[in-house]
Design a protein around this motif. Structure first.
Motif, PDB file in Angstrom:
ATOM      1  N   PRO A 127      62.522  33.314  -4.126  1.00 42.37           N
ATOM      2  CA  PRO A 127      62.066  31.920  -4.151  1.00 42.37           C
ATOM      3  C   PRO A 127      62.530  31.235  -5.426  1.00 42.37           C
ATOM      4  O   PRO A 127      62.820  31.886  -6.430  1.00 42.37           O
ATOM      5  CB  PRO A 127      60.533  32.057  -4.142  1.00 42.37           C
ATOM      6  CG  PRO A 127      60.240  33.471  -3.792  1.00 42.37           C
ATOM      7  CD  PRO A 127      61.413  34.276  -4.248  1.00 42.37           C
ATOM      8  N   GLY A 128      62.606  29.919  -5.393  1.00 44.73           N
ATOM      9  CA  GLY A 128      62.996  29.168  -6.576  1.00 44.73           C
ATOM     10  C   GLY A 128      63.479  27.779  -6.222  1.00 44.73           C
ATOM     11  O   GLY A 128      63.439  27.367  -5.052  1.00 44.73           O
ATOM     12  N   ALA A 129      63.945  27.053  -7.215  1.00 46.97           N
ATOM     13  CA  ALA A 129      64.507  25.729  -6.985  1.00 46.97           C
ATOM     14  C   ALA A 129      65.801  25.850  -6.176  1.00 46.97           C
ATOM     15  O   ALA A 129      66.447  26.907  -6.174  1.00 46.97           O
ATOM     16  CB  ALA A 129      64.772  25.026  -8.310  1.00 46.97           C
ATOM     17  N   ILE A 130      66.188  24.785  -5.525  1.00 46.33           N
ATOM     18  CA  ILE A 130      67.307  24.815  -4.581  1.00 46.33           C
ATOM     19  C   ILE A 130      68.583  25.373  -5.205  1.00 46.33           C
ATOM     20  O   ILE A 130      69.257  26.223  -4.617  1.00 46.33           O
ATOM     21  CB  ILE A 130      67.584  23.399  -4.029  1.00 46.33           C
ATOM     22  CG1 ILE A 130      66.376  22.889  -3.241  1.00 46.33           C
ATOM     23  CG2 ILE A 130      68.833  23.398  -3.149  1.00 46.33           C
ATOM     24  CD1 ILE A 130      66.473  21.418  -2.855  1.00 46.33           C
ATOM     25  N   GLY A 131      68.920  24.920  -6.392  1.00 52.83           N
ATOM     26  CA  GLY A 131      70.189  25.316  -6.986  1.00 52.83           C
ATOM     27  C   GLY A 131      70.106  26.405  -8.026  1.00 52.83           C
ATOM     28  O   GLY A 131      71.123  26.748  -8.635  1.00 52.83           O
ATOM     29  N   GLU A 132      68.912  26.980  -8.250  1.00 56.35           N
ATOM     30  CA  GLU A 132      68.740  27.932  -9.330  1.00 56.35           C
ATOM     31  C   GLU A 132      68.713  29.392  -8.883  1.00 56.35           C
ATOM     32  O   GLU A 132      68.812  30.289  -9.724  1.00 56.35           O
ATOM     33  CB  GLU A 132      67.437  27.640 -10.086  1.00 56.35           C
ATOM     34  CG  GLU A 132      67.439  26.336 -10.849  1.00 56.35           C
ATOM     35  CD  GLU A 132      66.125  26.072 -11.559  1.00 56.35           C
ATOM     36  OE1 GLU A 132      66.086  25.156 -12.395  1.00 56.35           O
ATOM     37  OE2 GLU A 132      65.133  26.777 -11.267  1.00 56.35           O
ATOM     38  N   VAL A 133      68.587  29.641  -7.603  1.00 53.87           N
ATOM     39  CA  VAL A 133      68.283  31.004  -7.167  1.00 53.87           C
ATOM     40  C   VAL A 133      69.484  31.942  -7.185  1.00 53.87           C
ATOM     41  O   VAL A 133      69.342  33.138  -7.439  1.00 53.87           O
ATOM     42  CB  VAL A 133      67.636  31.007  -5.761  1.00 53.87           C
ATOM     43  CG1 VAL A 133      66.247  30.397  -5.815  1.00 53.87           C
ATOM     44  CG2 VAL A 133      68.509  30.298  -4.737  1.00 53.87           C
ATOM     45  N   SER A 134      70.681  31.455  -6.890  1.00 54.71           N
ATOM     46  CA  SER A 134      71.845  32.333  -6.776  1.00 54.71           C
ATOM     47  C   SER A 134      72.667  32.317  -8.064  1.00 54.71           C
ATOM     48  O   SER A 134      73.426  31.392  -8.327  1.00 54.71           O
ATOM     49  CB  SER A 134      72.735  31.923  -5.599  1.00 54.71           C
ATOM     50  OG  SER A 134      73.893  32.730  -5.554  1.00 54.71           O
ATOM     51  N   VAL A 135      72.521  33.362  -8.858  1.00 54.48           N
ATOM     52  CA  VAL A 135      73.303  33.485 -10.090  1.00 54.48           C
ATOM     53  C   VAL A 135      74.786  33.603  -9.753  1.00 54.48           C
ATOM     54  O   VAL A 135      75.635  33.060 -10.460  1.00 54.48           O
ATOM     55  CB  VAL A 135      72.825  34.712 -10.895  1.00 54.48           C
ATOM     56  CG1 VAL A 135      73.725  34.955 -12.102  1.00 54.48           C
ATOM     57  CG2 VAL A 135      71.384  34.519 -11.337  1.00 54.48           C
ATOM     58  N   LEU A 136      75.101  34.291  -8.678  1.00 54.20           N
ATOM     59  CA  LEU A 136      76.490  34.464  -8.276  1.00 54.20           C
ATOM     60  C   LEU A 136      77.158  33.117  -8.007  1.00 54.20           C
ATOM     61  O   LEU A 136      78.268  32.847  -8.482  1.00 54.20           O
ATOM     62  CB  LEU A 136      76.568  35.350  -7.028  1.00 54.20           C
ATOM     63  CG  LEU A 136      77.969  35.673  -6.503  1.00 54.20           C
ATOM     64  CD1 LEU A 136      78.784  36.401  -7.559  1.00 54.20           C
ATOM     65  CD2 LEU A 136      77.872  36.501  -5.224  1.00 54.20           C
ATOM     66  N   ALA A 137      76.480  32.253  -7.254  1.00 55.84           N
ATOM     67  CA  ALA A 137      77.032  30.927  -6.956  1.00 55.84           C
ATOM     68  C   ALA A 137      77.148  30.083  -8.217  1.00 55.84           C
ATOM     69  O   ALA A 137      78.120  29.336  -8.395  1.00 55.84           O
ATOM     70  CB  ALA A 137      76.149  30.222  -5.926  1.00 55.84           C
ATOM     71  N   ILE A 138      76.180  30.199  -9.106  1.00 61.11           N
ATOM     72  CA  ILE A 138      76.225  29.457 -10.369  1.00 61.11           C
ATOM     73  C   ILE A 138      77.420  29.896 -11.208  1.00 61.11           C
ATOM     74  O   ILE A 138      78.141  29.068 -11.782  1.00 61.11           O
ATOM     75  CB  ILE A 138      74.910  29.655 -11.154  1.00 61.11           C
ATOM     76  CG1 ILE A 138      73.749  28.956 -10.427  1.00 61.11           C
ATOM     77  CG2 ILE A 138      75.039  29.129 -12.588  1.00 61.11           C
ATOM     78  CD1 ILE A 138      72.379  29.306 -10.977  1.00 61.11           C
ATOM     79  N   LEU A 139      77.665  31.203 -11.276  1.00 62.04           N
ATOM     80  CA  LEU A 139      78.765  31.727 -12.073  1.00 62.04           C
ATOM     81  C   LEU A 139      80.125  31.323 -11.503  1.00 62.04           C
ATOM     82  O   LEU A 139      81.073  31.090 -12.255  1.00 62.04           O
ATOM     83  CB  LEU A 139      78.668  33.248 -12.175  1.00 62.04           C
ATOM     84  CG  LEU A 139      77.533  33.782 -13.051  1.00 62.04           C
ATOM     85  CD1 LEU A 139      77.511  35.304 -13.021  1.00 62.04           C
ATOM     86  CD2 LEU A 139      77.663  33.284 -14.491  1.00 62.04           C
ATOM     87  N   ILE A 140      80.222  31.227 -10.187  1.00 60.31           N
ATOM     88  CA  ILE A 140      81.475  30.762  -9.572  1.00 60.31           C
ATOM     89  C   ILE A 140      81.786  29.345 -10.052  1.00 60.31           C
ATOM     90  O   ILE A 140      82.919  29.030 -10.444  1.00 60.31           O
ATOM     91  CB  ILE A 140      81.385  30.808  -8.033  1.00 60.31           C
ATOM     92  CG1 ILE A 140      81.346  32.264  -7.555  1.00 60.31           C
ATOM     93  CG2 ILE A 140      82.566  30.075  -7.396  1.00 60.31           C
ATOM     94  CD1 ILE A 140      81.060  32.417  -6.073  1.00 60.31           C
TER      95      ILE A 140
END
Length: 319
Positions: free
Chosen positions: A182-195
């Motif tokens: 669970p989490g905010a819409i854009g905060e949950v996936s570290v992998l997507a953030i790192l991309i």
């Protein structure tokens, strides 16, 4: 001197002379593109409610800027994508099940109060999206801290769970990295953030100094004062179980509200890491990223004052 050379007009300005292949609109558009991996993941993860919130919040920010500038008889600047970026960043900081009107209230506050009333793009003293998120957290705490969803991962975020119980979470580290939490819409996936972050690094839109000093100082702080030492699960929860990674790469590196000097960026990042650690370990709220960045935004003029190099020949003793 050849005939006609005096008729050529040259632009003369004071140093430093900075050249960049990117315009403001180019930079904003590149950041929006870098946010697409985590945006798409958030929509796939949380469904149409998240998509509606993203669309409503972004359109509200763009419409607010356009209406304000029309009323004030100012040039319309929505084509620079800064308002759209603010709306997207704000929406990605919201719980996926928040009502649509939260995006409207937050979007109006971000653009009207934090950005336009301070003079528009480049004049705001703090990040508009984060300022709006803090405003929403204070005004609508119940809505902004409710991360319930319809799947098996309903409930508090891993970091909130750890903060409330004091026990190491049962979440798998891979779930934290991929985003099955669970989490905010854009905060949950570290992998997507790192991309997205790698994309910005490759284009040299952002520099390593703020992210590296932020993460490094934060890690040192939580290892020394977090009460769990080098426990890998504890460190993973702190890094990946909340909004830290999103804040590090997409909020703390904001051009307008971060230092321009190299030394200043490192000092800024260290301040961010320490403050985030203080808020998380000793504060009453689970998260600390938003408040740390907002507070450090206010310190930027002071940081730049003490780190900006003095012009040659200045600062000596008068004779």
């Amino acid at each position: 001197m050849k005939r006609g050379e005096l008729s050529v007009k040259y632009n003369i300005s004071a140093s430093p002379h900075i050249r960049s292949k990117f315009t403001t609109s180019n930079i904003m558009l590149m950041v929006i593109l870098a946010l697409m991996p985590t945006t798409i993941f958030g929509v796939l993860r949380f469904g149409t409610d998240a998509l509606l919130l993203i669309v409503v919040t972004t359109l509200t920010c763009v419409a607010t800027e356009c209406i304000y500038q029309k009323l004030m008889k100012q040039p319309i600047t929505i084509q620079d994508f800064s308002a759209a970026l603010t709306g997207l960043l704000l929406s990605l900081n919201l719980p996926p099940n928040a009502p649509w009107w939260i995006g409207v209230v937050g979007g109006i506050f971000a653009i009207l109060v934090v950005k336009q009333l301070f003079g528009g793009i480049g004049q705001n003293i703090m990040n508009p999206a984060l300022a709006a998120r803090c405003f929403l957290l204070i005004s609508f705490t119940g809505i902004m801290t409710n991360y319930s969803s319809i799947d098996a991962f309903s409930g508090a975020t891993p970091f909130t769970e750890f903060k409330d119980t004091g026990a190491i979470s049962n979440y798998d580290v891979m779930d934290l990295i991929i985003g099955n939490i669970p989490g905010a819409i854009g905060e949950v996936s570290v992998l997507a953030i790192l991309i997205g972050a790698i994309f910005l690094f490759k284009l040299k839109i952002i520099d390593y100094r703020i992210p590296a000093s932020y993460i490094g100082s934060f890690l040192i702080f939580i290892i020394l004062f977090g009460g769990n030492g080098f426990n890998p699960t504890f460190i993973a929860i702190q890094l990946f179980g909340g909004g830290l990674m999103f804040g590090v790469f997409f909020m703390a590196t904001d051009y307008v509200t971060s230092p321009i000097t190299k030394q200043g960026q490192i000092i800024y990042g260290i301040c961010l890491g320490i403050l985030t650690g203080v808020f998380r370990i000793y504060g009453s709220v689970a998260e600390g990223v938003s408040y740390a960045i907002i507070f450090c935004n206010l310190l930027v003029p002071l940081i730049e004052k003490i780190t900006f190099p003095k012009p040659f020949g200045k600062g000596g003793e008068a004779r």
